[in-house]
Design a protein around this motif. Structure first.
Motif, PDB file in Angstrom:
ATOM      1  N   PHE A 194      38.408  45.108  31.038  1.00  0.00           N
ATOM      2  CA  PHE A 194      37.718  46.074  31.897  1.00  0.00           C
ATOM      3  C   PHE A 194      38.675  46.910  32.751  1.00  0.00           C
ATOM      4  CE2 PHE A 194      34.799  42.674  30.858  1.00  0.00           C
ATOM      5  CZ  PHE A 194      33.769  43.393  30.280  1.00  0.00           C
ATOM      6  N   ILE A 195      39.762  47.327  32.136  1.00  0.00           N
ATOM      7  CA  ILE A 195      40.720  48.214  32.799  1.00  0.00           C
ATOM      8  C   ILE A 195      40.695  49.566  32.088  1.00  0.00           C
ATOM      9  CG2 ILE A 195      43.160  48.637  33.303  1.00  0.00           C
ATOM     10  CD1 ILE A 195      43.451  45.598  33.610  1.00  0.00           C
ATOM     11  N   LEU A 196      40.551  50.619  32.873  1.00  0.00           N
ATOM     12  CA  LEU A 196      40.585  51.982  32.344  1.00  0.00           C
ATOM     13  C   LEU A 196      41.975  52.566  32.533  1.00  0.00           C
ATOM     14  CD1 LEU A 196      37.276  53.361  33.887  1.00  0.00           C
ATOM     15  CD2 LEU A 196      37.628  52.551  31.540  1.00  0.00           C
ATOM     16  N   LEU A 197      42.477  53.222  31.514  1.00  0.00           N
ATOM     17  CA  LEU A 197      43.709  53.986  31.603  1.00  0.00           C
ATOM     18  C   LEU A 197      43.286  55.441  31.725  1.00  0.00           C
ATOM     19  CD1 LEU A 197      46.801  54.346  31.342  1.00  0.00           C
ATOM     20  CD2 LEU A 197      46.445  54.511  28.879  1.00  0.00           C
ATOM     21  N   LYS A 242      49.256  62.581  36.891  1.00  0.00           N
ATOM     22  CA  LYS A 242      49.118  61.221  37.407  1.00  0.00           C
ATOM     23  C   LYS A 242      48.411  60.357  36.363  1.00  0.00           C
ATOM     24  CE  LYS A 242      47.455  58.658  41.453  1.00  0.00           C
ATOM     25  NZ  LYS A 242      46.890  58.790  42.806  1.00  0.00           N
ATOM     26  N   ILE A 243      48.922  59.122  36.194  1.00  0.00           N
ATOM     27  CA  ILE A 243      48.342  58.163  35.263  1.00  0.00           C
ATOM     28  C   ILE A 243      48.076  56.872  36.031  1.00  0.00           C
ATOM     29  CG2 ILE A 243      48.667  56.848  33.130  1.00  0.00           C
ATOM     30  CD1 ILE A 243      50.695  59.018  32.279  1.00  0.00           C
ATOM     31  N   VAL A 244      46.853  56.360  35.911  1.00  0.00           N
ATOM     32  CA  VAL A 244      46.485  55.150  36.646  1.00  0.00           C
ATOM     33  C   VAL A 244      45.778  54.138  35.744  1.00  0.00           C
ATOM     34  CG1 VAL A 244      46.224  56.429  38.821  1.00  0.00           C
ATOM     35  CG2 VAL A 244      44.202  55.960  37.417  1.00  0.00           C
ATOM     36  N   HIS A 245      45.833  52.901  36.180  1.00  0.00           N
ATOM     37  CA  HIS A 245      44.966  51.842  35.663  1.00  0.00           C
ATOM     38  C   HIS A 245      43.903  51.623  36.716  1.00  0.00           C
ATOM     39  CE1 HIS A 245      47.957  49.654  32.780  1.00  0.00           C
ATOM     40  NE2 HIS A 245      47.313  50.638  32.182  1.00  0.00           N
ATOM     41  N   TYR A 246      42.650  51.640  36.322  1.00  0.00           N
ATOM     42  CA  TYR A 246      41.557  51.353  37.234  1.00  0.00           C
ATOM     43  C   TYR A 246      40.852  50.098  36.738  1.00  0.00           C
ATOM     44  CZ  TYR A 246      37.523  51.784  40.251  1.00  0.00           C
ATOM     45  OH  TYR A 246      36.559  51.534  41.197  1.00  0.00           O
ATOM     46  N   ASP A 247      40.872  49.050  37.559  1.00  0.00           N
ATOM     47  CA  ASP A 247      40.276  47.761  37.208  1.00  0.00           C
ATOM     48  C   ASP A 247      38.813  47.753  37.640  1.00  0.00           C
ATOM     49  OD1 ASP A 247      39.594  45.102  36.788  1.00  0.00           O
ATOM     50  OD2 ASP A 247      41.424  44.326  37.702  1.00  0.00           O
ATOM     51  N   LEU A 248      37.923  47.637  36.669  1.00  0.00           N
ATOM     52  CA  LEU A 248      36.484  47.643  36.947  1.00  0.00           C
ATOM     53  C   LEU A 248      35.942  46.281  37.378  1.00  0.00           C
ATOM     54  CD1 LEU A 248      35.322  49.863  33.994  1.00  0.00           C
ATOM     55  CD2 LEU A 248      34.781  50.283  36.385  1.00  0.00           C
ATOM     56  N   GLN A 249      36.751  45.229  37.353  1.00  0.00           N
ATOM     57  CA  GLN A 249      36.265  43.881  37.655  1.00  0.00           C
ATOM     58  C   GLN A 249      35.589  43.797  39.030  1.00  0.00           C
ATOM     59  OE1 GLN A 249      35.800  41.250  35.916  1.00  0.00           O
ATOM     60  NE2 GLN A 249      37.065  41.553  34.137  1.00  0.00           N
ATOM     61  N   GLU A 250      36.195  44.371  40.053  1.00  0.00           N
ATOM     62  CA  GLU A 250      35.596  44.303  41.394  1.00  0.00           C
ATOM     63  C   GLU A 250      34.245  45.021  41.419  1.00  0.00           C
ATOM     64  OE1 GLU A 250      36.446  45.531  46.032  1.00  0.00           O
ATOM     65  OE2 GLU A 250      38.138  45.394  44.658  1.00  0.00           O
ATOM     66  N   ASP A 251      34.164  46.174  40.769  1.00  0.00           N
ATOM     67  CA  ASP A 251      32.896  46.902  40.703  1.00  0.00           C
ATOM     68  C   ASP A 251      31.845  46.074  39.973  1.00  0.00           C
ATOM     69  OD1 ASP A 251      34.078  49.083  41.992  1.00  0.00           O
ATOM     70  OD2 ASP A 251      34.646  50.018  40.101  1.00  0.00           O
ATOM     71  N   ILE A 252      32.232  45.455  38.861  1.00  0.00           N
ATOM     72  CA  ILE A 252      31.312  44.623  38.087  1.00  0.00           C
ATOM     73  C   ILE A 252      30.815  43.447  38.928  1.00  0.00           C
ATOM     74  CG2 ILE A 252      31.191  43.007  36.131  1.00  0.00           C
ATOM     75  CD1 ILE A 252      33.076  45.018  34.639  1.00  0.00           C
ATOM     76  N   ILE A 283      45.699  52.163  40.132  1.00  0.00           N
ATOM     77  CA  ILE A 283      47.095  51.766  40.338  1.00  0.00           C
ATOM     78  C   ILE A 283      47.962  52.669  39.461  1.00  0.00           C
ATOM     79  CG2 ILE A 283      48.769  49.910  40.033  1.00  0.00           C
ATOM     80  CD1 ILE A 283      46.396  47.964  40.498  1.00  0.00           C
ATOM     81  N   VAL A 284      48.883  53.380  40.105  1.00  0.00           N
ATOM     82  CA  VAL A 284      49.746  54.323  39.407  1.00  0.00           C
ATOM     83  C   VAL A 284      50.680  53.536  38.476  1.00  0.00           C
ATOM     84  CG1 VAL A 284      51.544  56.065  39.657  1.00  0.00           C
ATOM     85  CG2 VAL A 284      49.667  55.976  41.291  1.00  0.00           C
ATOM     86  N   ILE A 285      50.782  54.034  37.234  1.00  0.00           N
ATOM     87  CA  ILE A 285      51.716  53.400  36.286  1.00  0.00           C
ATOM     88  C   ILE A 285      52.788  54.383  35.860  1.00  0.00           C
ATOM     89  CG2 ILE A 285      50.055  51.713  35.489  1.00  0.00           C
ATOM     90  CD1 ILE A 285      49.691  53.426  32.985  1.00  0.00           C
TER      91      ILE A 285
END
Length: 82
Positions: free
Chosen positions: A14-17, A24-34, A80-82
């Motif tokens: 459940f991580i979006l790139l 800008k490139i980020v990873h967004y973790d959906l776990q907290e939202d879920i 989170i910036v990668i």
């Protein structure tokens, strides 16, 4: 200025790139939202829903259903910036 999504991929766990027009490139973790937003639980519970998203025509919002969406500024600010 509202950040515009250039490209987005649904990764495992459940991580979006997300790549934005400004580079800008980020990873967004959906776990907290879920875990905290009741409507987002469907992303985990409904087979295939997580990977079945759409980016709106303005490229400022990712949607999965009528009840589940994320604006690009949220992804931009909290990813989170990668």
């Amino acid at each position: 200025m509202i950040p515009r999504i250039k490209e987005i991929q649904a990764l495992d766990k459940f991580i979006l790139l997300v790549k934005f027009d400004d580079g800008k490139i980020v990873h967004y973790d959906l776990q907290e939202d879920i875990n905290t937003i009741p409507s987002f639980r469907s992303l985990k519970e409904e087979c295939g829903l997580y990977r079945n998203f759409q980016v709106d025509a303005s490229r400022t919002c990712v949607t999965w259903s009528e009840d589940i969406d994320l604006p690009s500024d949220c992804l931009y600010e909290y990813g989170i910036v990668i």
